[in-house]
Write a protein that holds these residues in place. Structure first.
Motif, PDB file in Angstrom:
ATOM      1  N   PHE A 186      12.671  -4.839  -9.032  1.00  0.00           N
ATOM      2  CA  PHE A 186      13.629  -5.751  -9.661  1.00  0.00           C
ATOM      3  C   PHE A 186      14.925  -4.950  -9.759  1.00  0.00           C
ATOM      4  O   PHE A 186      15.313  -4.460 -10.808  1.00  0.00           O
ATOM      5  N   SER A 187      15.546  -4.794  -8.612  1.00  0.00           N
ATOM      6  CA  SER A 187      16.615  -3.828  -8.450  1.00  0.00           C
ATOM      7  C   SER A 187      17.966  -4.495  -8.236  1.00  0.00           C
ATOM      8  O   SER A 187      18.051  -5.630  -7.771  1.00  0.00           O
ATOM      9  N   ALA A 188      19.011  -3.746  -8.527  1.00  0.00           N
ATOM     10  CA  ALA A 188      20.376  -4.241  -8.359  1.00  0.00           C
ATOM     11  C   ALA A 188      20.968  -3.898  -7.001  1.00  0.00           C
ATOM     12  O   ALA A 188      22.066  -4.340  -6.689  1.00  0.00           O
ATOM     13  N   VAL A 189      20.267  -3.124  -6.175  1.00  0.00           N
ATOM     14  CA  VAL A 189      20.894  -2.657  -4.936  1.00  0.00           C
ATOM     15  C   VAL A 189      21.256  -3.801  -3.986  1.00  0.00           C
ATOM     16  O   VAL A 189      22.277  -3.731  -3.308  1.00  0.00           O
ATOM     17  N   GLY A 190      20.468  -4.851  -3.938  1.00  0.00           N
ATOM     18  CA  GLY A 190      20.804  -5.994  -3.092  1.00  0.00           C
ATOM     19  C   GLY A 190      22.075  -6.672  -3.579  1.00  0.00           C
ATOM     20  O   GLY A 190      22.956  -7.027  -2.785  1.00  0.00           O
ATOM     21  N   ALA A 191      22.206  -6.830  -4.880  1.00  0.00           N
ATOM     22  CA  ALA A 191      23.398  -7.446  -5.456  1.00  0.00           C
ATOM     23  C   ALA A 191      24.629  -6.576  -5.223  1.00  0.00           C
ATOM     24  O   ALA A 191      25.714  -7.090  -4.928  1.00  0.00           O
ATOM     25  N   LEU A 235       4.204  -5.758   6.203  1.00  0.00           N
ATOM     26  CA  LEU A 235       5.084  -6.843   5.739  1.00  0.00           C
ATOM     27  C   LEU A 235       4.355  -7.763   4.760  1.00  0.00           C
ATOM     28  O   LEU A 235       4.924  -8.181   3.756  1.00  0.00           O
ATOM     29  N   GLY A 236       3.109  -8.061   5.060  1.00  0.00           N
ATOM     30  CA  GLY A 236       2.318  -8.912   4.162  1.00  0.00           C
ATOM     31  C   GLY A 236       2.117  -8.268   2.806  1.00  0.00           C
ATOM     32  O   GLY A 236       2.238  -8.929   1.761  1.00  0.00           O
ATOM     33  N   ALA A 237       1.842  -6.965   2.812  1.00  0.00           N
ATOM     34  CA  ALA A 237       1.635  -6.256   1.548  1.00  0.00           C
ATOM     35  C   ALA A 237       2.928  -6.138   0.740  1.00  0.00           C
ATOM     36  O   ALA A 237       2.900  -6.008  -0.482  1.00  0.00           O
ATOM     37  N   ALA A 238       4.077  -6.230   1.417  1.00  0.00           N
ATOM     38  CA  ALA A 238       5.367  -6.060   0.752  1.00  0.00           C
ATOM     39  C   ALA A 238       5.875  -7.335   0.080  1.00  0.00           C
ATOM     40  O   ALA A 238       6.845  -7.277  -0.676  1.00  0.00           O
ATOM     41  N   ILE A 239       5.240  -8.459   0.329  1.00  0.00           N
ATOM     42  CA  ILE A 239       5.754  -9.737  -0.201  1.00  0.00           C
ATOM     43  C   ILE A 239       5.949  -9.713  -1.716  1.00  0.00           C
ATOM     44  O   ILE A 239       7.020 -10.124  -2.194  1.00  0.00           O
ATOM     45  N   PRO A 240       5.007  -9.235  -2.522  1.00  0.00           N
ATOM     46  CA  PRO A 240       5.255  -9.226  -3.980  1.00  0.00           C
ATOM     47  C   PRO A 240       6.456  -8.356  -4.369  1.00  0.00           C
ATOM     48  O   PRO A 240       7.199  -8.695  -5.292  1.00  0.00           O
ATOM     49  N   TYR A 241       6.658  -7.246  -3.661  1.00  0.00           N
ATOM     50  CA  TYR A 241       7.781  -6.361  -3.956  1.00  0.00           C
ATOM     51  C   TYR A 241       9.107  -7.005  -3.551  1.00  0.00           C
ATOM     52  O   TYR A 241      10.103  -6.894  -4.264  1.00  0.00           O
ATOM     53  N   GLU A 242       9.100  -7.678  -2.409  1.00  0.00           N
ATOM     54  CA  GLU A 242      10.323  -8.346  -1.952  1.00  0.00           C
ATOM     55  C   GLU A 242      10.650  -9.550  -2.832  1.00  0.00           C
ATOM     56  O   GLU A 242      11.818  -9.876  -3.016  1.00  0.00           O
ATOM     57  N   ARG A 243       9.643 -10.191  -3.383  1.00  0.00           N
ATOM     58  CA  ARG A 243       9.897 -11.296  -4.320  1.00  0.00           C
ATOM     59  C   ARG A 243      10.647 -10.756  -5.539  1.00  0.00           C
ATOM     60  O   ARG A 243      11.637 -11.340  -5.979  1.00  0.00           O
ATOM     61  N   LEU A 244      10.196  -9.610  -6.071  1.00  0.00           N
ATOM     62  CA  LEU A 244      10.895  -8.983  -7.194  1.00  0.00           C
ATOM     63  C   LEU A 244      12.306  -8.554  -6.786  1.00  0.00           C
ATOM     64  O   LEU A 244      13.251  -8.666  -7.563  1.00  0.00           O
ATOM     65  N   PHE A 245      12.443  -8.068  -5.555  1.00  0.00           N
ATOM     66  CA  PHE A 245      13.748  -7.655  -5.049  1.00  0.00           C
ATOM     67  C   PHE A 245      14.690  -8.858  -4.975  1.00  0.00           C
ATOM     68  O   PHE A 245      15.870  -8.752  -5.313  1.00  0.00           O
ATOM     69  N   LEU A 246      14.164 -10.008  -4.554  1.00  0.00           N
ATOM     70  CA  LEU A 246      14.959 -11.233  -4.516  1.00  0.00           C
ATOM     71  C   LEU A 246      15.393 -11.623  -5.928  1.00  0.00           C
ATOM     72  O   LEU A 246      16.561 -11.934  -6.163  1.00  0.00           O
ATOM     73  N   TYR A 247      14.461 -11.584  -6.877  1.00  0.00           N
ATOM     74  CA  TYR A 247      14.795 -11.926  -8.259  1.00  0.00           C
ATOM     75  C   TYR A 247      15.870 -10.989  -8.812  1.00  0.00           C
ATOM     76  O   TYR A 247      16.798 -11.421  -9.489  1.00  0.00           O
ATOM     77  N   GLY A 248      15.740  -9.695  -8.532  1.00  0.00           N
ATOM     78  CA  GLY A 248      16.738  -8.726  -8.979  1.00  0.00           C
ATOM     79  C   GLY A 248      18.090  -8.967  -8.336  1.00  0.00           C
ATOM     80  O   GLY A 248      19.130  -8.912  -9.000  1.00  0.00           O
ATOM     81  N   THR A 249      18.074  -9.254  -7.031  1.00  0.00           N
ATOM     82  CA  THR A 249      19.322  -9.531  -6.311  1.00  0.00           C
ATOM     83  C   THR A 249      20.012 -10.754  -6.895  1.00  0.00           C
ATOM     84  O   THR A 249      21.225 -10.752  -7.113  1.00  0.00           O
ATOM     85  N   LEU A 250      19.248 -11.794  -7.182  1.00  0.00           N
ATOM     86  CA  LEU A 250      19.822 -13.010  -7.753  1.00  0.00           C
ATOM     87  C   LEU A 250      20.327 -12.782  -9.179  1.00  0.00           C
ATOM     88  O   LEU A 250      21.437 -13.200  -9.526  1.00  0.00           O
TER      89      LEU A 250
END
Length: 193
Positions: free
Chosen positions: A39-44, A150-165
């Motif tokens: 849940f990171s700010a780097v994407g934002a 990639l399949g295993a990363a989906i939960p992490y990328e979901r959190l990354f999306l939430y953090g970016t948003l």
């Protein structure tokens, strides 16, 4: 000899990026860092730099330097190594995320931000996870292993999306409120930004 001219727009943009970066640096000090790490700010930060800095050196440079400095700090304080196997894929993904913002967010709107955020997270997922293939023993270095990764990363990328948003809404919202209140922060008033 060129004269230094203070540019309030650049100062405010950089201040917002640094403030959000400080949250990222403080995250490893949390007891539940492993749960919130993505849940990171780097994407934002990548989107914000790409959207608001007209000058490519600033658009790519400021976010990359802050990512590097925060990564070094996190590595020193958390005990995680900085130069982990495949680390450069994360930085390549970050550069591509800034590029996504430069290409999609021509005018800052909720729709352009949302579209850029989703595409940037998708780019991060596809590119940064190439680096995970370099961790010894995690996945076999084949296309099938990459798909499994990639399949295993989906939960992490979901959190990354939430953090970016979430962080993006704060960053973009704060600057747009300031820009509405202080028109001198508009790009037309500061074309060199």
């Amino acid at each position: 000899m060129s004269e230094f001219k203070f540019n309030p727009r650049t100062a405010i943009l950089l201040l917002i990026i640094v403030a959000i970066s400080l949250i990222r640096v403080a995250a490893p000090l949390s007891d539940n860092f492993k749960e919130i790490a993505n849940f990171s700010a780097v994407g934002a930060i990548a989107l914000f730099g790409g959207a608001y800095f007209n000058n490519n050196y600033k658009a790519f440079g400021f976010p990359l330097v802050l990512l590097l400095l925060s990564d070094i700090f996190i590595a020193k304080t958390s005990g995680y190594g900085f130069f982990y196997a495949g680390w450069y894929w994360t930085y390549i993904a970050f550069v591509l995320m800034v590029l996504v913002a430069k290409l999609i967010i021509k005018k800052v709107t909720v729709l352009s931000f949302l579209g850029a955020a989703v595409l940037a997270v998708l780019v991060h997922w596809i590119v940064a996870d190439i680096g995970v293939m370099y961790f010894p023993g995690l996945y076999e270095p084949t296309f099938a292993g990459y798909i499994k990764c990639l399949g295993a990363a989906i939960p992490y990328e979901r959190l990354f999306l939430y953090g970016t948003l979430a962080y993006g809404a704060i960053m973009f919202g704060a600057f747009e409120v300031l820009r509405a209140k202080y028109p001198s922060l508009s790009l037309s008033a500061n074309t060199a930004v």
